[in-house]
Design a protein around this motif. Structure first.
Motif, PDB file in Angstrom:
ATOM      1  N   LEU A  83       0.902  -1.064   0.221  1.00 47.65           N
ATOM      2  CA  LEU A  83       0.028  -0.027  -0.162  1.00 47.65           C
ATOM      3  C   LEU A  83       0.890   1.428   0.034  1.00 47.65           C
ATOM      4  O   LEU A  83       1.889   1.279   0.499  1.00 47.65           O
ATOM      5  CB  LEU A  83      -0.764   0.067   1.340  1.00 47.65           C
ATOM      6  CG  LEU A  83      -1.935  -1.073   1.527  1.00 47.65           C
ATOM      7  CD1 LEU A  83      -2.704  -0.808   2.629  1.00 47.65           C
ATOM      8  CD2 LEU A  83      -2.665  -1.056   0.205  1.00 47.65           C
ATOM      9  N   ALA A  84       0.428   2.522  -0.746  1.00 43.21           N
ATOM     10  CA  ALA A  84       0.999   3.529  -0.571  1.00 43.21           C
ATOM     11  C   ALA A  84      -0.013   4.528  -0.173  1.00 43.21           C
ATOM     12  O   ALA A  84      -1.212   4.447  -0.865  1.00 43.21           O
ATOM     13  CB  ALA A  84       1.768   3.939  -1.770  1.00 43.21           C
ATOM     14  N   ASP A  85       0.021   5.843   0.349  1.00 36.20           N
ATOM     15  CA  ASP A  85      -0.879   6.579   0.485  1.00 36.20           C
ATOM     16  C   ASP A  85      -1.159   7.347  -0.978  1.00 36.20           C
ATOM     17  O   ASP A  85      -0.379   7.713  -1.724  1.00 36.20           O
ATOM     18  CB  ASP A  85      -0.334   7.800   1.448  1.00 36.20           C
ATOM     19  CG  ASP A  85      -0.055   7.308   2.952  1.00 36.20           C
ATOM     20  OD1 ASP A  85      -1.040   6.676   3.084  1.00 36.20           O
ATOM     21  OD2 ASP A  85       0.714   7.982   3.544  1.00 36.20           O
ATOM     22  N   ALA A  86      -2.589   7.392  -1.048  1.00 37.98           N
ATOM     23  CA  ALA A  86      -2.801   8.056  -2.309  1.00 37.98           C
ATOM     24  C   ALA A  86      -2.559   9.722  -2.367  1.00 37.98           C
ATOM     25  O   ALA A  86      -2.112  10.132  -3.413  1.00 37.98           O
ATOM     26  CB  ALA A  86      -4.414   8.026  -2.427  1.00 37.98           C
ATOM     27  N   ALA A  87      -2.310  10.286  -1.364  1.00 38.56           N
ATOM     28  CA  ALA A  87      -2.189  11.655  -1.252  1.00 38.56           C
ATOM     29  C   ALA A  87      -1.289  11.872   0.031  1.00 38.56           C
ATOM     30  O   ALA A  87      -1.748  12.318   1.177  1.00 38.56           O
ATOM     31  CB  ALA A  87      -3.524  12.653  -1.208  1.00 38.56           C
ATOM     32  N   PRO A  88       0.046  11.662   0.025  1.00 39.89           N
ATOM     33  CA  PRO A  88       0.590  11.860   0.902  1.00 39.89           C
ATOM     34  C   PRO A  88       1.114  13.220   1.595  1.00 39.89           C
ATOM     35  O   PRO A  88       1.591  13.558   2.593  1.00 39.89           O
ATOM     36  CB  PRO A  88       1.942  11.081   0.758  1.00 39.89           C
ATOM     37  CG  PRO A  88       2.207  11.321  -0.708  1.00 39.89           C
ATOM     38  CD  PRO A  88       0.602  11.523  -1.194  1.00 39.89           C
ATOM     39  N   LEU A  89       1.058  14.205   0.502  1.00 40.79           N
ATOM     40  CA  LEU A  89       1.513  15.689   0.813  1.00 40.79           C
ATOM     41  C   LEU A  89       0.460  16.715   0.647  1.00 40.79           C
ATOM     42  O   LEU A  89       0.045  16.622  -0.497  1.00 40.79           O
ATOM     43  CB  LEU A  89       2.824  15.899  -0.280  1.00 40.79           C
ATOM     44  CG  LEU A  89       3.553  17.163   0.059  1.00 40.79           C
ATOM     45  CD1 LEU A  89       4.194  16.944   1.514  1.00 40.79           C
ATOM     46  CD2 LEU A  89       4.567  17.241  -0.824  1.00 40.79           C
ATOM     47  N   PRO A  90       0.280  17.428   1.571  1.00 42.91           N
ATOM     48  CA  PRO A  90      -0.832  18.451   1.529  1.00 42.91           C
ATOM     49  C   PRO A  90      -0.433  19.472   0.376  1.00 42.91           C
ATOM     50  O   PRO A  90       0.715  19.777   0.557  1.00 42.91           O
ATOM     51  CB  PRO A  90      -1.092  19.221   2.836  1.00 42.91           C
ATOM     52  CG  PRO A  90       0.106  18.799   3.557  1.00 42.91           C
ATOM     53  CD  PRO A  90       0.791  17.479   2.962  1.00 42.91           C
ATOM     54  N   ALA A  91      -1.317  20.275   0.024  1.00 37.92           N
ATOM     55  CA  ALA A  91      -0.788  21.171  -1.218  1.00 37.92           C
ATOM     56  C   ALA A  91      -0.412  22.273  -0.398  1.00 37.92           C
ATOM     57  O   ALA A  91       0.587  23.013  -1.160  1.00 37.92           O
ATOM     58  CB  ALA A  91      -2.467  21.556  -1.851  1.00 37.92           C
ATOM     59  N   THR A  92      -0.710  22.599   0.927  1.00 35.22           N
ATOM     60  CA  THR A  92      -0.056  23.593   1.571  1.00 35.22           C
ATOM     61  C   THR A  92      -0.243  23.377   3.013  1.00 35.22           C
ATOM     62  O   THR A  92      -0.731  22.272   3.327  1.00 35.22           O
ATOM     63  CB  THR A  92      -0.631  25.193   1.354  1.00 35.22           C
ATOM     64  OG1 THR A  92      -2.146  24.876   1.787  1.00 35.22           O
ATOM     65  CG2 THR A  92      -0.693  25.537  -0.030  1.00 35.22           C
ATOM     66  N   GLY A  93       0.492  24.055   3.701  1.00 30.73           N
ATOM     67  CA  GLY A  93       0.315  23.727   5.161  1.00 30.73           C
ATOM     68  C   GLY A  93       1.387  23.030   5.872  1.00 30.73           C
ATOM     69  O   GLY A  93       2.665  23.152   5.810  1.00 30.73           O
ATOM     70  N   GLN A  94       0.891  22.279   6.873  1.00 29.63           N
ATOM     71  CA  GLN A  94       1.966  21.238   7.839  1.00 29.63           C
ATOM     72  C   GLN A  94       2.678  20.691   7.123  1.00 29.63           C
ATOM     73  O   GLN A  94       2.477  19.782   5.988  1.00 29.63           O
ATOM     74  CB  GLN A  94       1.157  20.709   8.814  1.00 29.63           C
ATOM     75  CG  GLN A  94       0.479  21.767   9.844  1.00 29.63           C
ATOM     76  CD  GLN A  94       1.550  22.536  10.706  1.00 29.63           C
ATOM     77  OE1 GLN A  94       1.222  23.712  10.362  1.00 29.63           O
ATOM     78  NE2 GLN A  94       2.346  21.914  11.447  1.00 29.63           N
ATOM     79  N   ALA A  95       4.066  20.699   7.286  1.00 22.94           N
ATOM     80  CA  ALA A  95       4.987  19.576   7.018  1.00 22.94           C
ATOM     81  C   ALA A  95       4.500  18.002   7.557  1.00 22.94           C
ATOM     82  O   ALA A  95       4.318  17.991   8.711  1.00 22.94           O
ATOM     83  CB  ALA A  95       6.426  19.829   7.158  1.00 22.94           C
ATOM     84  N   PRO A  96       4.465  17.053   6.724  1.00 15.66           N
ATOM     85  CA  PRO A  96       4.199  15.618   7.222  1.00 15.66           C
ATOM     86  C   PRO A  96       5.201  15.286   8.428  1.00 15.66           C
ATOM     87  O   PRO A  96       6.640  15.408   8.253  1.00 15.66           O
ATOM     88  CB  PRO A  96       4.442  14.787   6.120  1.00 15.66           C
ATOM     89  CG  PRO A  96       3.958  15.454   4.874  1.00 15.66           C
ATOM     90  CD  PRO A  96       4.721  16.748   5.255  1.00 15.66           C
TER      91      PRO A  96
END
Length: 329
Positions: A83-96
């Motif tokens: 499995l992999a995340d479909a959307a791991p990185l938000p367009a803006t905002g907090q760093a994962p």
């Protein structure tokens, strides 16, 4: 049939039939079936949304994964599901956030952080002492350099980490690289005191050792870093961050799921099967050098040899950049 389940650096087990369906009576990917839907902790997927994935024979795991924000890739011969995340990185905002070697990004809240992604299979390994110098020079002003090795074999990275005082971590499972959309090294991401991305993925060097190959000026990155840390320069605007932040596509994430399978198989000596998934990843994300070059050592290929230069020639012929410096200063 029992399958091995690979997700977020963890290994588990799941029972699947020949059509990759799981029993309705057992937890599936950590979710449990309730009368009103499938639930995990406080989150639930409504029954109506899952209905098409369910039959009397079980639930279609590939379809269910998509409903829970995951991309699933299976190897039926080897009985492995990744499995992999479909959307791991938000367009803006907090760093994962992440945790490696007992250190978390959130540990440095209140300080500026330069996340430096590198690898032993890249000439950028020679830049680590210079990044250490930058850390020592700017640490009193509130900066912490955190270097992250994108090596699938930790033993390849450790010799290069000797004598470093800054947090020097190893991303052996590729989780952090996935969350930050890293497609090659060196790549640097700035994170501010509140844990927000202040400068997205940027090809930065700390020396000019390979400037003839990458065309990157190390002095420019040093000047920008000092302005941000010492002079309090805000740097990029929110609009620029949103423009320059590279958010992975579904194809890239599917490539990373194939890479996860390839790594697991290669570590167990199943080189031929690993090669199949590397080939799939290359088709889905030809630009992802972190996969295509980074996994060469696991399959017995020299990442500094002919295969690497053939990869560079392929990308240059196709007009795909090997290095990706930001257009912004």
């Amino acid at each position: 049939m029992e399958y091995t389940l690979l997700t977020d650096g963890r290994e588990g087990r799941i029972d699947l039939d020949g059509d990759l369906r799981a029993p309705l009576t057992a937890p599936v990917l950590g979710w449990v079936r309730r009368p009103y839907g499938w639930c995990r902790d406080d989150s639930c997927v409504p029954a109506a949304a899952v209905r098409e994935a369910e039959t009397d024979r079980g639930i279609d795991v590939m379809a269910f994964a998509a409903l829970t924000g995951k991309i699933a890739v299976a190897d039926r011969e080897e009985r492995v599901l990744a499995l992999a995340d479909a959307a791991p990185l938000p367009a803006t905002g907090q760093a994962p956030d992440f945790t490696l070697d007992g250190r978390s990004l959130s540990d440095f809240r209140g300080r500026k952080v330069a996340l430096v992604f590198w690898a032993s299979w890249c000439g950028c390994r020679y830049d680590l002492p210079a990044w250490e110098e930058r850390h020592q020079a700017l640490e009193p002003y509130g900066l912490t350099v955190v270097s992250v090795a994108c090596d699938r074999d930790p033993e390849q990275a450790r010799p290069w980490q000797r004598d470093l005082t800054h947090p020097a971590l190893i991303d052996a499972e590729g989780i952090v690289a996935e969350r930050y959309g890293i497609v090659n090294v060196p790549t640097v991401v700035w994170v501010d005191e509140e844990g927000r991305i202040a400068r997205p993925q940027d090809t930065q060097t700390a020396t000019d050792l390979f400037r003839s190959m990458n065309g990157i000026d190390s002095e420019a990155s040093w000047t920008a870093l000092r302005r941000w840390v010492v002079d309090g320069d805000r740097g990029l605007t929110d609009a620029q961050i949103g423009e320059y932040l590279r958010v992975p596509t579904p194809e890239e994430q599917r490539a990373r799921a194939h890479a996860r399978l390839a790594v697991w198989l290669a570590r167990r000596g199943r080189t031929e099967a690993a090669g199949r998934h590397l080939s799939e990843a290359a088709v889905l994300a030809p630009h992802d050098v972190a996969i295509r070059r980074g996994l060469m050592p696991l399959t017995g290929v020299d990442p500094f040899g002919d295969a690497y230069f053939a990869l560079r020639e392929e990308l240059e012929t196709r007009g795909i950049p090997v290095y990706r410096p930001l257009a912004a200063s």
